[in-house]
Design a protein around this motif. Sequence first.
Motif, PDB file in Angstrom:
ATOM      1  N   VAL A  68       0.839  -1.201   0.000  1.00  0.00           N
ATOM      2  CA  VAL A  68       0.000   0.000   0.000  1.00  0.00           C
ATOM      3  C   VAL A  68       0.873   1.250   0.000  1.00  0.00           C
ATOM      4  O   VAL A  68       0.603   2.220  -0.726  1.00  0.00           O
ATOM      5  N   SER A  69       1.927   1.210   0.787  1.00  0.00           N
ATOM      6  CA  SER A  69       2.847   2.347   0.855  1.00  0.00           C
ATOM      7  C   SER A  69       3.475   2.635  -0.501  1.00  0.00           C
ATOM      8  O   SER A  69       3.523   3.784  -0.950  1.00  0.00           O
ATOM      9  N   ASP A  70       3.948   1.587  -1.167  1.00  0.00           N
ATOM     10  CA  ASP A  70       4.627   1.783  -2.447  1.00  0.00           C
ATOM     11  C   ASP A  70       3.675   2.200  -3.566  1.00  0.00           C
ATOM     12  O   ASP A  70       3.961   3.121  -4.332  1.00  0.00           O
ATOM     13  N   TRP A  71       2.534   1.508  -3.659  1.00  0.00           N
ATOM     14  CA  TRP A  71       1.688   1.649  -4.834  1.00  0.00           C
ATOM     15  C   TRP A  71       0.590   2.695  -4.717  1.00  0.00           C
ATOM     16  O   TRP A  71       0.095   3.181  -5.739  1.00  0.00           O
ATOM     17  N   TYR A  72       0.198   3.044  -3.512  1.00  0.00           N
ATOM     18  CA  TYR A  72      -0.918   3.981  -3.357  1.00  0.00           C
ATOM     19  C   TYR A  72      -0.560   5.220  -2.547  1.00  0.00           C
ATOM     20  O   TYR A  72      -1.084   6.293  -2.815  1.00  0.00           O
ATOM     21  N   LEU A  73       0.330   5.056  -1.537  1.00  0.00           N
ATOM     22  CA  LEU A  73       0.743   6.231  -0.767  1.00  0.00           C
ATOM     23  C   LEU A  73       1.798   7.027  -1.526  1.00  0.00           C
ATOM     24  O   LEU A  73       1.695   8.252  -1.635  1.00  0.00           O
ATOM     25  N   PHE A  74       2.805   6.325  -2.059  1.00  0.00           N
ATOM     26  CA  PHE A  74       3.828   7.053  -2.824  1.00  0.00           C
ATOM     27  C   PHE A  74       3.332   7.382  -4.226  1.00  0.00           C
ATOM     28  O   PHE A  74       3.242   8.546  -4.602  1.00  0.00           O
ATOM     29  N   GLN A  75       2.989   6.342  -4.997  1.00  0.00           N
ATOM     30  CA  GLN A  75       2.552   6.561  -6.372  1.00  0.00           C
ATOM     31  C   GLN A  75       1.190   7.252  -6.402  1.00  0.00           C
ATOM     32  O   GLN A  75       0.201   6.713  -5.929  1.00  0.00           O
ATOM     33  N   GLY A  76       1.185   8.454  -6.920  1.00  0.00           N
ATOM     34  CA  GLY A  76      -0.069   9.184  -7.066  1.00  0.00           C
ATOM     35  C   GLY A  76      -0.417  10.110  -5.929  1.00  0.00           C
ATOM     36  O   GLY A  76      -1.316  10.936  -6.059  1.00  0.00           O
ATOM     37  N   VAL A  77       0.275   9.975  -4.780  1.00  0.00           N
ATOM     38  CA  VAL A  77       0.012  10.877  -3.649  1.00  0.00           C
ATOM     39  C   VAL A  77       1.300  11.605  -3.268  1.00  0.00           C
ATOM     40  O   VAL A  77       1.482  12.774  -3.583  1.00  0.00           O
ATOM     41  N   CYS A  78       2.210  10.898  -2.606  1.00  0.00           N
ATOM     42  CA  CYS A  78       3.435  11.568  -2.152  1.00  0.00           C
ATOM     43  C   CYS A  78       4.278  12.090  -3.304  1.00  0.00           C
ATOM     44  O   CYS A  78       4.837  13.184  -3.221  1.00  0.00           O
ATOM     45  N   ASN A  79       4.368  11.299  -4.382  1.00  0.00           N
ATOM     46  CA  ASN A  79       5.202  11.759  -5.488  1.00  0.00           C
ATOM     47  C   ASN A  79       4.603  12.965  -6.203  1.00  0.00           C
ATOM     48  O   ASN A  79       5.295  13.649  -6.958  1.00  0.00           O
ATOM     49  N   VAL A  80       3.336  13.250  -5.942  1.00  0.00           N
ATOM     50  CA  VAL A  80       2.711  14.451  -6.495  1.00  0.00           C
ATOM     51  C   VAL A  80       2.716  15.580  -5.465  1.00  0.00           C
ATOM     52  O   VAL A  80       3.298  16.655  -5.695  1.00  0.00           O
ATOM     53  N   ILE A  81       2.089  15.348  -4.322  1.00  0.00           N
ATOM     54  CA  ILE A  81       1.894  16.429  -3.347  1.00  0.00           C
ATOM     55  C   ILE A  81       3.224  16.895  -2.756  1.00  0.00           C
ATOM     56  O   ILE A  81       3.483  18.102  -2.656  1.00  0.00           O
ATOM     57  N   ILE A  82       4.078  15.952  -2.367  1.00  0.00           N
ATOM     58  CA  ILE A  82       5.366  16.343  -1.774  1.00  0.00           C
ATOM     59  C   ILE A  82       6.228  17.051  -2.802  1.00  0.00           C
ATOM     60  O   ILE A  82       6.901  18.043  -2.488  1.00  0.00           O
ATOM     61  N   PHE A  83       6.222  16.548  -4.037  1.00  0.00           N
ATOM     62  CA  PHE A  83       7.021  17.236  -5.058  1.00  0.00           C
ATOM     63  C   PHE A  83       6.517  18.657  -5.267  1.00  0.00           C
ATOM     64  O   PHE A  83       7.312  19.610  -5.305  1.00  0.00           O
ATOM     65  N   GLN A  84       5.206  18.812  -5.383  1.00  0.00           N
ATOM     66  CA  GLN A  84       4.649  20.137  -5.651  1.00  0.00           C
ATOM     67  C   GLN A  84       4.836  21.096  -4.478  1.00  0.00           C
ATOM     68  O   GLN A  84       5.111  22.285  -4.672  1.00  0.00           O
ATOM     69  N   ARG A  85       4.710  20.582  -3.244  1.00  0.00           N
ATOM     70  CA  ARG A  85       4.762  21.455  -2.072  1.00  0.00           C
ATOM     71  C   ARG A  85       6.171  21.655  -1.507  1.00  0.00           C
ATOM     72  O   ARG A  85       6.483  22.722  -0.968  1.00  0.00           O
ATOM     73  N   VAL A  86       7.003  20.631  -1.599  1.00  0.00           N
ATOM     74  CA  VAL A  86       8.295  20.674  -0.888  1.00  0.00           C
ATOM     75  C   VAL A  86       9.479  20.624  -1.849  1.00  0.00           C
ATOM     76  O   VAL A  86      10.303  21.550  -1.891  1.00  0.00           O
ATOM     77  N   ILE A  87       9.585  19.557  -2.616  1.00  0.00           N
ATOM     78  CA  ILE A  87      10.798  19.339  -3.413  1.00  0.00           C
ATOM     79  C   ILE A  87      10.944  20.366  -4.525  1.00  0.00           C
ATOM     80  O   ILE A  87      12.008  20.977  -4.688  1.00  0.00           O
ATOM     81  N   GLY A  88       9.891  20.554  -5.291  1.00  0.00           N
ATOM     82  CA  GLY A  88       9.965  21.518  -6.387  1.00  0.00           C
ATOM     83  C   GLY A  88      10.340  22.919  -5.932  1.00  0.00           C
ATOM     84  O   GLY A  88      11.321  23.501  -6.415  1.00  0.00           O
ATOM     85  N   PRO A  89       9.594  23.491  -4.971  1.00  0.00           N
ATOM     86  CA  PRO A  89       9.933  24.842  -4.517  1.00  0.00           C
ATOM     87  C   PRO A  89      11.319  24.955  -3.878  1.00  0.00           C
ATOM     88  O   PRO A  89      12.032  25.936  -4.103  1.00  0.00           O
ATOM     89  N   GLN A  90      11.728  23.974  -3.086  1.00  0.00           N
ATOM     90  CA  GLN A  90      12.991  24.066  -2.354  1.00  0.00           C
ATOM     91  C   GLN A  90      14.211  23.817  -3.232  1.00  0.00           C
ATOM     92  O   GLN A  90      15.238  24.464  -3.076  1.00  0.00           O
ATOM     93  N   PHE A  91      14.102  22.842  -4.152  1.00  0.00           N
ATOM     94  CA  PHE A  91      15.282  22.430  -4.909  1.00  0.00           C
ATOM     95  C   PHE A  91      15.298  22.916  -6.356  1.00  0.00           C
ATOM     96  O   PHE A  91      16.360  23.024  -6.956  1.00  0.00           O
TER      97      PHE A  91
END
Length: 219
Positions: free
Chosen positions: A99-122
């Motif tokens: 669940v962590s790999d396929w539903y929490l990361f894929q489609g959620v964390c890899n989108v929201i975290i990238f948009q909110r944290v990784i993209g702006p910071q790096f």
Amino acid sequence: MSEFVVHSVPGSPFGRSVLIALEEKGAPYRLAALAPGESKSPEHLARHPFGRVPVLEHDGFMLYETQAILRYLDRVLPEPGLTPADVRQAARMDQVMNVSDWYLFQGVCNVIIFQRVIGPQFFGTVADEAAIERAMPQARTVIAELSRLLGERPFMVGEALSLADLQAAPQASFLSQTPEWTQLTAEHPNLVAWIDRLEARPSFRSTSWEQLMARTRAA
């Protein structure tokens, strides 16, 4: 005991899962830190042909894929055990890891975290609010399901820490740095308490982004 080498980007939740396991086992290890984007370098592609992190190096043995690494560590370092002896608890552990790999990361964390944290910071980008909104239905589903699976237990599969916690918590903890976390967990306080409980453990404290960056600068 021979040293384990973890090739990863400091702050990667996948890399953090492996580091937490090594901390819980009390094993000697070294973080071979990669800069963001360095995972696509020829040197790292020789370790991991798909250019991801982490990669574990141990006595000339090279292994990638976080779940494979975690299970390897639990076999070569059997104490304390992080896989339940009960077959149903072990099956639930496997389920949560997927669940962590396929539903929490894929489609959620890899989108929201990238948009909110990784993209702006790096990368200096501005969050794509439409992309975040598209990710929210799946985010609500996966957070609700993790909350249901956790129930009132202290850990994902019972009274003891397992690989399920090590796989899922770094992802959820990273997500908790975004404003969406408050909305997502408003009806799931058990999940908030679970993250707080795990982040208080020495293994989690010593593998936070701040601690890893401080160690990397001092090396």
